[in-house]
Design a protein around this motif. Structure first.
Motif, PDB file in Angstrom:
ATOM      1  N   ASP A  98      -7.591   5.555  -4.269  1.00  0.00           N
ATOM      2  CA  ASP A  98      -7.619   3.993  -4.155  1.00  0.00           C
ATOM      3  C   ASP A  98      -6.780   3.584  -3.019  1.00  0.00           C
ATOM      4  N   GLY A  99      -6.131   4.313  -2.476  1.00  0.00           N
ATOM      5  CA  GLY A  99      -5.326   4.105  -1.036  1.00  0.00           C
ATOM      6  C   GLY A  99      -4.227   3.337  -1.181  1.00  0.00           C
ATOM      7  N   GLY A 100      -3.785   2.861  -2.384  1.00  0.00           N
ATOM      8  CA  GLY A 100      -2.683   1.730  -2.293  1.00  0.00           C
ATOM      9  C   GLY A 100      -1.641   2.482  -3.113  1.00  0.00           C
ATOM     10  N   TYR A 101      -0.418   2.492  -2.468  1.00  0.00           N
ATOM     11  CA  TYR A 101       0.820   3.131  -3.191  1.00  0.00           C
ATOM     12  C   TYR A 101       1.442   1.719  -3.926  1.00  0.00           C
ATOM     13  N   ASN A 142      -1.205  11.176  -7.706  1.00  0.00           N
ATOM     14  CA  ASN A 142      -0.457  11.493  -6.218  1.00  0.00           C
ATOM     15  C   ASN A 142       1.004  11.078  -6.442  1.00  0.00           C
ATOM     16  N   PHE A 149       5.373   1.446  -4.805  1.00  0.00           N
ATOM     17  CA  PHE A 149       6.730   2.095  -4.569  1.00  0.00           C
ATOM     18  C   PHE A 149       7.817   1.760  -5.615  1.00  0.00           C
ATOM     19  N   SER A 160       0.261   7.038  -6.088  1.00  0.00           N
ATOM     20  CA  SER A 160      -1.101   6.472  -5.956  1.00  0.00           C
ATOM     21  C   SER A 160      -2.293   6.918  -6.697  1.00  0.00           C
TER      22      SER A 160
END
Lengths: 115, 112
Positions: B98-101, B31, B103, B94
């Motif tokens: 895993d829910g974590g981006y 993503n 940046f 992401s």
């Protein structure tokens, strides 16, 4: 889109004190993630803490903890023993668990930690 | 160290120019996202992509398009830049669930 509301545009706290940043959200989903991100003056977004909605236990990461109230759709961040390096913009964010996993952000709270 | 790299930290373009903002990630993430950040408005989602050649509109896609020809690269295109597109642009990636981006460090674009 889910609505995420941060009602405090700016806050200030003295070093070593405790501060709580508020966040509410609006959704009809039952499963989702919630996040707090920090953006210091360097502009780099940093993940502070994450909460899965199906977990009743509040997430903690060292000096950072959340108060997650699912029924009230509230997700506040508590910073204990504030440090000068905590000065930053803090963003609350909501994620639906569907393809793409896009985050919806609140407008942010600018936190200033003073000596 | 895992990274999301945005090609420019600062960019100045003229009204009407076609502008390309490039983002590359080295984490094999599925993503990728483009946000714009404006004071008092927070981060608003422009477009995202969950696979190569796949794209989805976010909340404010008007005036923008995107391209994802390779998994690691996600480009934001301003077809004809306007002054109201002056903003900070943040790219993120992401992995699935895993829910974590992660940046990038942002591109501050000024359109004059």
């Amino acid at each position: 889109a889910q609505t995420v509301t941060q009602s405090q545009p700016e806050m200030s706290v003295q070093e070593a004190e405790t501060v709580t940043l508020s966040c509410t959200y609006d959704t009809s989903e039952n499963n989702y993630y919630l996040f707090w991100y920090k953006q210091p003056p360097s502009r780099q977004m940093i993940l502070v803490i994450r909460q899965e909605a199906y977990k009743q236990q509040n997430a903690t990461e060292n000096r950072f903890s959340v108060n997650f109230q699912k029924a009230a759709k509230s997700f506040s961040l508590k910073i204990s023993d504030s440090q000068l390096g905590d000065t930053a913009m803090y963003f609350c964010a909501f994620m639906k668990l569907i393809s793409g996993y896009a985050l919806n952000f609140g407008k942010g709270t600018s936190l200033l930690v003073t000596p | 160290d895992v990274k999301v790299t945005q090609s420019s930290r600062y960019l100045v373009k003229r009204t009407g120019e076609k502008v390309f903002l490039e983002c590359v990630q080295d984490m094999d993430h599925e993503n990728m996202f483009w946000y714009r950040q404006d004071p008092g408005l927070g981060l608003r989602l422009i477009y995202f992509s969950y696979d190569v050649k796949m794209k989805e509109k976010g909340d404010i896609p008007e005036g923008y398009s995107v391209s994802r020809e390779k998994k690691e690269r996600f480009s934001l295109i301003l077809e004809s830049a306007s002054t109201n597109q002056t903003s900070m642009y943040l790219c993120a990636s992401s992995g699935i669930r895993d829910g974590g981006y992660t940046f990038g460090s942002g591109t501050r674009l000024t359109v004059v």
